[in-house]
Design a protein around this motif. Sequence first.
Motif, PDB file in Angstrom:
ATOM      1  N   PHE A 237       0.427  -1.277   0.143  1.00  0.00           N
ATOM      2  CA  PHE A 237       0.338   0.041   0.240  1.00  0.00           C
ATOM      3  C   PHE A 237       0.622   1.050   0.155  1.00  0.00           C
ATOM      4  O   PHE A 237       0.225   2.344   0.444  1.00  0.00           O
ATOM      5  CB  PHE A 237      -1.199   0.270   1.724  1.00  0.00           C
ATOM      6  N   ILE A 238       2.045   1.485  -0.352  1.00  0.00           N
ATOM      7  CA  ILE A 238       2.623   2.346  -1.172  1.00  0.00           C
ATOM      8  C   ILE A 238       2.299   3.580  -1.651  1.00  0.00           C
ATOM      9  O   ILE A 238       1.547   2.676  -2.376  1.00  0.00           O
ATOM     10  CB  ILE A 238       4.416   1.776  -1.508  1.00  0.00           C
ATOM     11  N   PRO A 239       1.908   4.840  -1.008  1.00  0.00           N
ATOM     12  CA  PRO A 239       1.365   5.447  -1.986  1.00  0.00           C
ATOM     13  C   PRO A 239       1.402   6.384  -2.885  1.00  0.00           C
ATOM     14  O   PRO A 239       3.158   6.614  -3.380  1.00  0.00           O
ATOM     15  CB  PRO A 239       1.651   6.891  -0.634  1.00  0.00           C
ATOM     16  N   ARG A 240       0.467   6.475  -3.693  1.00  0.00           N
ATOM     17  CA  ARG A 240       0.966   6.688  -5.401  1.00  0.00           C
ATOM     18  C   ARG A 240       0.060   7.567  -5.125  1.00  0.00           C
ATOM     19  O   ARG A 240      -1.219   7.398  -5.651  1.00  0.00           O
ATOM     20  CB  ARG A 240       1.737   5.165  -5.978  1.00  0.00           C
ATOM     21  N   LEU A 309       1.322  13.395   4.176  1.00  0.00           N
ATOM     22  CA  LEU A 309       0.650  12.502   2.602  1.00  0.00           C
ATOM     23  C   LEU A 309       0.079  13.102   1.259  1.00  0.00           C
ATOM     24  O   LEU A 309      -0.286  12.452   0.966  1.00  0.00           O
ATOM     25  CB  LEU A 309       0.154  10.953   3.004  1.00  0.00           C
ATOM     26  N   PHE A 310      -0.386  14.054   1.015  1.00  0.00           N
ATOM     27  CA  PHE A 310      -1.160  15.114   0.213  1.00  0.00           C
ATOM     28  C   PHE A 310       0.056  15.361  -1.006  1.00  0.00           C
ATOM     29  O   PHE A 310       0.751  15.989   0.070  1.00  0.00           O
ATOM     30  CB  PHE A 310      -2.193  16.318   1.296  1.00  0.00           C
ATOM     31  N   PRO A 311       0.034  15.225  -2.262  1.00  0.00           N
ATOM     32  CA  PRO A 311      -1.643  14.780  -2.611  1.00  0.00           C
ATOM     33  C   PRO A 311      -1.110  12.875  -3.439  1.00  0.00           C
ATOM     34  O   PRO A 311      -1.432  12.956  -3.719  1.00  0.00           O
ATOM     35  CB  PRO A 311      -1.676  15.550  -3.400  1.00  0.00           C
ATOM     36  N   ILE A 312      -0.146  12.904  -2.663  1.00  0.00           N
ATOM     37  CA  ILE A 312      -0.047  11.089  -3.098  1.00  0.00           C
ATOM     38  C   ILE A 312      -1.175  10.087  -2.617  1.00  0.00           C
ATOM     39  O   ILE A 312      -1.960   9.664  -3.151  1.00  0.00           O
ATOM     40  CB  ILE A 312       1.192  10.517  -2.547  1.00  0.00           C
ATOM     41  N   CYS A 313      -1.849  10.543  -1.580  1.00  0.00           N
ATOM     42  CA  CYS A 313      -2.866   9.509  -1.103  1.00  0.00           C
ATOM     43  C   CYS A 313      -3.837   9.933  -1.774  1.00  0.00           C
ATOM     44  O   CYS A 313      -4.243  11.022  -1.902  1.00  0.00           O
ATOM     45  CB  CYS A 313      -2.898   9.999   0.824  1.00  0.00           C
ATOM     46  N   ASP A 314      -4.802   8.944  -1.858  1.00  0.00           N
ATOM     47  CA  ASP A 314      -5.931   8.927  -2.937  1.00  0.00           C
ATOM     48  C   ASP A 314      -7.256   9.789  -1.727  1.00  0.00           C
ATOM     49  O   ASP A 314      -7.913  10.615  -2.818  1.00  0.00           O
ATOM     50  CB  ASP A 314      -6.969   7.701  -3.792  1.00  0.00           C
ATOM     51  N   GLY A 315      -6.910   9.939  -1.058  1.00  0.00           N
ATOM     52  CA  GLY A 315      -7.871  10.627  -0.947  1.00  0.00           C
ATOM     53  C   GLY A 315      -9.404   9.829   0.558  1.00  0.00           C
ATOM     54  O   GLY A 315      -9.819  10.693   0.989  1.00  0.00           O
ATOM     55  N   GLY A 316      -9.150   8.975   0.286  1.00  0.00           N
ATOM     56  CA  GLY A 316     -10.253   7.650   0.161  1.00  0.00           C
ATOM     57  C   GLY A 316     -11.617   8.091  -0.276  1.00  0.00           C
ATOM     58  O   GLY A 316     -11.362   8.918  -1.315  1.00  0.00           O
TER      59      GLY A 316
END
Length: 355
Positions: A237-240, A309-316
């Motif tokens: 689940f590495i942030p991309r 983690l913004f904006p790499i995380c998709d934000g849910g």
Amino acid sequence: MEYLKRLKSFGGKTLSLVIAPTLACNFACPYCYEANLPLSLMDEKVENGIIDFINSFSSRCDSLEICWEGGEPLLGIDKIKSLLERIETKSSLPLTYHSIITNGYLLSEEMLNYFKTKNLNFVQITIDGKEATHNKSRILKNGGNSYERIINNIDMVTRVMPDCLVVVRTNVHEGNKDEFGSIYKDFCMRWEGKKVRLFPAFVMPNSNCKVSCCTPQDKTDFFLNLKRKEDIQSINFIPRHNVGSCSATSENSYVIAPDGYLYKCWNDIGIKDRSVGNVFDGVTNNTLIAKYMVGSDKYSDTQCISCSLFPICDGGCNRHRLDNEGQDVKYPLCPFTEEGVADYLYEHYKSCVNK
């Protein structure tokens, strides 16, 4: 990045439809979000309406994607066949991608040979843990077991339709999260060399859910355990940064219920307050569409904007935000903890160094 996301949402030339020929199901899963919905079967009037709806996009789209869903869509196999024949003869858009989400129990060689002639590209089937655990979770309505038959049916898909991608999903919750690593390794060996992929998906809370859902810490620990203890490196689940979108945030994407009502999110099907129109009158609820597409993502959320983690995380999930809109209680939006992501990145770094 926000611009690229919007461009992806609004710039597509493909009409993507999730069609539920029925909401009836032969399973009684304890986490099902579709419990207590009408069990009716799509009628001919709705079939004709779907063709008209597809053709209304001919000036702005050049291709069509269809995914069959339910309930259990194979309970409506005759409707699926009827609609496919209509699409072949009456649709102005060519069908370029064809998929189905099924529990896999009703699959037969006759069905697979039919789908093979219709260029079925993708099948998703769920296995919820080892045999005993699965049979407590993926329960037939008559109380019977389903594990062995589903496994054999997946084998049959790989034999009859070797070019079709089979995705085996595990709905992860507190009761089965410790079994995923084991079944992942077993299934990778069973279907080695076959076009089969396996992935975990966490059960989301809903009003009908009867299992304990995982917390953000549980989810973080789940992936850390896969890497540290199970030595599974292919799932992470590495942030991309992802400019892709789901049906709820794509302009030319809709979910069609058996009665012809249109929805943006799969989980909204059957909830009339979340309908955005119907196949006869077209789209009528642009306010809800706007909320889904631009009013409920990470770029409109102050909690996300202030996150490291913004904006790499998709934000849910956008729907999760809409469900909790206006509530005073702070709702758990993040799938993982920031500390857990840091721990996982360190584990990933170590595995890269070891290579």
